[in-house]
Structures are given as structure tokens and as C-alpha cells.
Design an enzyme around this catalytic site. Structure first.
Site, short mmCIF file in Angstrom:
data_model
loop_
_atom_site.label_atom_id
_atom_site.label_comp_id
_atom_site.label_asym_id
_atom_site.label_seq_id
_atom_site.Cartn_x
_atom_site.Cartn_y
_atom_site.Cartn_z
N ASP A 278 -23.67 -11.88 -13.69
CA ASP A 278 -23.24 -11.50 -12.34
C ASP A 278 -22.12 -10.48 -12.46
OD1 ASP A 278 -22.35 -11.68 -9.48
OD2 ASP A 278 -23.69 -13.41 -9.48
N SER B 60 -28.51 -9.40 -5.97
CA SER B 60 -28.55 -8.40 -4.88
C SER B 60 -27.66 -8.88 -3.74
CB SER B 60 -29.97 -8.22 -4.32
OG SER B 60 -29.93 -7.34 -3.20
N LYS C 281 -29.55 0.23 -5.71
CA LYS C 281 -29.58 0.32 -7.17
C LYS C 281 -29.98 -1.01 -7.82
CE LYS C 281 -26.39 2.89 -9.32
NZ LYS C 281 -25.06 3.46 -9.61
N GLY D 31 -20.97 -12.49 -5.29
CA GLY D 31 -20.91 -13.86 -5.80
C GLY D 31 -19.48 -14.23 -6.17
N TYR E 173 -32.04 -2.51 1.99
CA TYR E 173 -32.44 -3.81 1.43
C TYR E 173 -33.96 -3.93 1.43
CZ TYR E 173 -32.28 -8.92 0.74
OH TYR E 173 -32.43 -10.21 0.27
#
Ligand code: UDP
Length: 313
Positions: free
Chosen positions: A31, A75, A91, A36, A145
């Protein structure tokens, strides 16, 4: 098995880490912590079957040793996150998917892609079957997205066809549960956070738009089942109980006992009007149906938000 999970410190990723470790597997959690948080996986720090690598998978990935699975969940996934991080979102779902596919190929590993119901855009078919191609605005705010997840699915299928990579694709419908960030802007997190602070619950538009909400443990069960079934086409994972945003607000008001009022705000651009999964495929293929009632799932989630608020005080 030894699995690499990208986006492992995120909401769903971290629940999958818990489950894989619980099932006895070895987990490399990757990550870059852009959305997150390390707190989601910190409980595994001393587990010898767990390793954390801080890395942005949009850049070349280097992992030592063999891997059985590469599971790509990294993502930004909430509308306010991908509006704030449009290039990063594009990306991670294009370059990041390419890099993780390349890694799986190099390691002789299998590959699992987390895609989304957003590939259906503002759907004109209801409920949404996997065979529906969707109704997406490529240049709207959600395009970063939706289109990059569509690309991710396309390149995953291409690696399957061209390189015979053993791949899976899931399309995740609205998911909620503990660790859904209070400030990530999604409807469940916003409403619970607002309710617990006795602030107005912000309904965008009239609140007549619908979603179907699955509890995170149901989703994780579906993921684990699909790991064991060789099926390369996309599979919807979601709860087939449709409700309006207004109904959700009323339910959260009731379960929290809040004094909050409801406040109506403008509907964001391209906000899908209805969303409901057809889960016939998951039922047949995986013998899977979501089992957690929304009341029970929300109670668990509200309890977690209360704990977080208590810790913050
Ligand atoms: N929504 C809302 N109030 C909020 C946040 C979201 O009414 O505070 C609405 C949003 O406009 C959408 C639905 O709730 O119609 C679900 O939004 P979310 O951001 O959770 O995810 P989406 O399903 O749109 O990707």
C-alpha cells in the site's frame, strides 16, 4: 498459499488480509497509504506470515520469492477520493494493473482484479447483469474511476487470452463495514458520522436514487470462494436488496437514535440513479449469497465508529 494484496491497508483490502491470515496463508500487504491507513493492518505486525511493503503499484513492483496469487485492490474508490486524486486513480488502475499483471506472469501466480459496479456507469438496464456493457461518461468527474476500471478489466482479459494467465475479475457493488473511513465521503460513512455527531444527514438530490449495500464480510466470503473457482469473466458481488438513499438515512437515524435532521444538497454530476446487482452468476458459480442483514451490518459499523470517536476524544 503466499499472496500479494495491493491496497492492503484500505477498507476492503485490510479485511481480506485478516481473512487470508486467518485461513493460514502468507500475506504480503502492499500500500502507499494514499487513502488507506496502517492502523487497519497494524494488528498483524508481529505475525510471521505477514509482511508490509510501502509501495505505489503504479511504479515497477519488485517482490522477492514466489507468489501464488497477486490480488489487486489498490485504488481510491470513493467519489470524493477519485475527484481529489484523478491522475493517481487513472494510473493505479492502468499502470498499476499492468504492473501487477506483469508481476503475476513473472511469478507464475494467479491474478485477481477488484473491479467495480461503476463500470456500468449510470445503468440503463436494471438489475445489472455482467453481460451489460454499461453507460459511462468518459469525460465526466467519475470517468477517471469508471474508465480506468474498464481498462483494468480489458487488460486483465488480454493477459488471460494472450499469456494464458489464470485471472479473476469481480465487480464490487457498494460495500460498508468497520474501517470505512469516516471522511471518505461515501453515503454510509457520511450518515453514520453525521448521526453520531448530531449533525444534519446530507442527502444529495431527492434521496430517491437507489443503491444496494453489502456488508464487508459477505464480500470477503465471495472473494475467497472465487479464488477457488476457475472463471475468467467478471462476477458481480453485491447485495440484491435495493433501497433509496432516503431509506438508508432513516434507518441510520433509527439505529443511532440521533437528533440529526435531514438536509438536502445538490446531486453530484453523473450520480447513478439506480444500482442493483444481478447476482445469479455468483449464486450459481460460487453458491454465494450475502447473509448479513443491513440492520445487523449497520449496527456493527456504528459500533466501530463509536469506538473511533471515543479514541479520538
Ligand atoms: N450520498 C448522499 N449523501 C452523502 C453521500 C452520498 O446522499 O452524504 C448519495 C450519493 O449522491 C449517491 C449515493 O448516496 O447517490 C451513494 O453514494 P456513495 O458516495 O456512497 O457511492 P456511489 O454509489 O455513488 O459510488
Amino acid at each position: 498459499m503466499k499472496v500479494l494484496i495491493t491496497g492492503a491497508a484500505g477498507f476492503i483490502g485490510s479485511h481480506l488480509v485478516d481473512r487470508m491470515l486467518n485461513d493460514g496463508h502468507e500475506v504480503i500487504a502492499m500500500d502507499n497509504l494514499v487513502t488507506g491507513t496502517i492502523a487497519n493492518i497494524a494488528q498483524h505486525q508481529s505475525n510471521t506470515r505477514f509482511q508490509f511493503i510501502f509501495h505505489n503499484v503504479s511504479n515497477h513492483i519488485h517482490v522477492v520469492g514466489h507468489l501464488d496469487w497477486v490480488i489487486h485492490f489498490a485504488s481510491p474508490a470513493s467519489p470524493i477520493d477519485y475527484l481529489d486524486l484523478p491522475i493517481e486513480t487513472l494510473k493505479v488502475n492502468s499502470l498499476g494493473t499492468h504492473n501487477t499483471l506483469g508481476l503475476a506472469l513473472a511469478k507464475g501466480a494467479k491474478y485477481f482484479l477488484a473491479s467495480t459496479s461503476e463500470v456500468y456507469g449510470d445503468p440503463e438496464q436494471h438489475p445489472q447483469k455482467e453481460s451489460y456493457w454499461g453507460n459511462v461518461n468518459p469525460v465526466g468527474p467519475r470517468g477517471v474511476y469508471d474508465e480506468s476500471k474498464r481498462f483494468a478489466e480489458a487488460i486483465t482479459m488480454a493477459y488471460n487470452k494472450k499469456h494464458d494467465l489464470d485471472t479473476r475479475i469481480i465487480r464490487i457493488f457498494n460495500c460498508y463495514g468497520p474501517r470505512l473511513r469516516a471522511n471518505d465521503g461515501r453515503v454510509v460513512s457520511n450518515f453514520i458520522d453525521q448521526a453520531l455527531r448530531n449533525k444534519p444527514l446530507t442527502i444529495y438530490g431527492t434521496g430517491e436514487q437507489t443503491r444496494s449495500f453489502q456488508y464487508v464480510s459477505d464480500l470477503v466470503e465471495g472473494i475467497v470462494r472465487l479464488l477457488g473457482v476457475k472463471h475468467h469473466e467478471p462476477v458481480n458481488l453485491g447485495n440484491p436488496q435495493e433501497r433509496t438513499v432516503l431509506e438508508l438515512a432513516e434507518l441510520i437515524k433509527e439505529l443511532t437514535g440521533t437528533r440529526s435532521e435531514i438536509e438536502f444538497k445538490p446531486l453530484p454530476t453523473d450520480d447513478p440513479r439506480r444500482r442493483l446487482p444481478d447476482i445469479t452468476k455468483a449464486k450459481t458459480l460460487l453458491d454465494w449469497t450475502p447473509g448479513v442483514e443491513i440492520r445487523d451490518g449497520l449496527k456493527q459499523t456504528i459500533a466501530w465508529y463509536k469506538e473511533q470517536l471515543a479514541v479520538a476524544k
